[in-house]
Write an enzyme that holds these catalytic residues in place. Structure first.
Site, PDB file in Angstrom:
ATOM      1  CG  ASN A 128      -8.254  -1.355  12.220  1.00 23.27           C
ATOM      2  OD1 ASN A 128      -7.130  -2.101  11.795  1.00 23.27           O
ATOM      3  ND2 ASN A 128      -8.465  -0.195  11.564  1.00 23.27           N
TER       4      ASN A 128
ATOM      5  CG  ASP B 106      -0.409  -0.401   2.408  1.00 22.25           C
ATOM      6  OD1 ASP B 106       0.837  -0.408   2.448  1.00 22.25           O
ATOM      7  OD2 ASP B 106      -0.934  -0.707   3.255  1.00 22.25           O
TER       8      ASP B 106
ATOM      9  CD  GLU C 121      -8.287   1.330   8.126  1.00 28.14           C
ATOM     10  OE1 GLU C 121      -7.925   0.292   8.903  1.00 28.14           O
ATOM     11  OE2 GLU C 121      -7.638   2.331   8.278  1.00 28.14           O
TER      12      GLU C 121
ATOM     13  CG  HIS D 181      -5.462  -2.257   9.208  1.00 26.72           C
ATOM     14  ND1 HIS D 181      -5.617  -0.928   9.019  1.00 26.72           N
ATOM     15  CD2 HIS D 181      -4.237  -2.483   9.292  1.00 26.72           C
ATOM     16  CE1 HIS D 181      -4.110  -0.401   9.477  1.00 26.72           C
ATOM     17  NE2 HIS D 181      -3.590  -1.494   9.629  1.00 26.72           N
TER      18      HIS D 181
END
Ligand code: PGA
Length: 244
Positions: free
Chosen positions: A137, A68, A144, A139
């Site tokens: 979280n 990314d 996400e 991801h």
């Protein structure tokens, strides 16, 4: 079935994943690697640099694709993931620059850039070994949690917590972290021949437990790794939490 390896500390996790990369490149010198950024792989890249300096790993025929990049940042921006990779790995090893691939954060047409990236991965014959971290979280890459996930590379909006955890790259200011990124999709990751997820520290323990033991759900992107036939979680004791 996800394989799980629980090791003593961060250094042991980095060492195990570095060895895996070294073994792969020893047996398949032109392997295609998928690479992560973040705090977790810093020690992995340090070990690969040392192994390369000692003549124990040769990247000359390897190809890399990073997971990314922040949208709106040119590759030479100090906060870009490309700069991170230059600093921690690329500048120090003998990768052929033509075989280093990145989503271009400065692309004027992000959708087209994502399509270009998917095509480049296909042209390279696919990713042999994809290494990923995990967000607190859940991801993976910048996929996400939410009501839906994208299969392919795409433009992604970052959660406030994700921006905070990247603040160090931007002088400690979360507000300076871009709000959007380009990221491989969950499908891009799952198309790799093998996947290694590395996680260290207690802050990752809840996400690890849910990713491994919970249902496959877009609310926990890492849970999709349960669907892959060759995936290993390499964890330190803290990230493993109460798993045994
Ligand atoms: P970290 O990031 O290594 O900085 O914890 C991992 C991730 O968010 O994927």
């Amino acid at each position: 079935m996800v394989k799980v390896r629980i090791l003593g500390d961060e250094g042991a996790v980095a060492q195990a994943v570095a060895r895996r990369v070294q073994r792969l490149l020893a047996s398949a010198p032109s392997a295609v690697l998928g690479l992560p950024t973040g705090r977790t792989p810093v020690e992995l890249y340090a070990r690969l640099r040392r192994a390369h300096a000692a003549g124990r790993v040769d990247f000359s025929r390897a190809t890399t694709f990073n997971l990314d990049e922040f949208l709106g940042l040119p590759p030479d921006h100090p906060g870009s993931y490309r700069s991170f990779m230059d600093e921690h790995l690329f500048r120090h090893v003998n990768l052929n620059p033509r075989r280093i691939h990145f989503l271009h954060g400065g692309a004027v047409d992000p959708d087209r850039e994502c399509a270009r990236y998917e095509a480049a991965i296909r042209r390279a014959g696919g990713i042999d070994l994809q290494i990923v971290g995990i967000g607190a979280n859940g991801h993976i890459g910048f996929n996400e949690p939410g009501a839906a996930l994208s299969a392919d590379s795409h433009r992604a909006r970052l959660e406030p917590g994700t921006r905070r955890s990247n603040a160090a790259l931007f002088g400690g200011r979360a507000s300076a972290v871009p709000r959007e990124a380009l990221s491989m999709g969950v499908g891009t990751i799952l198309r790799a021949g093998a996947i290694v997820l590395m996680a260290t520290g207690a802050s990752k323990a809840p996400a690890i437990a849910t990713a491994l033991g919970g249902p496959v759900t877009t609310r926990m992107p890492a849970s999709f790794l349960q669907l892959h036939h060759d995936v290993e979680f390499v964890l330190d004791r803290e990230a493993a939490g109460t798993l045994r």
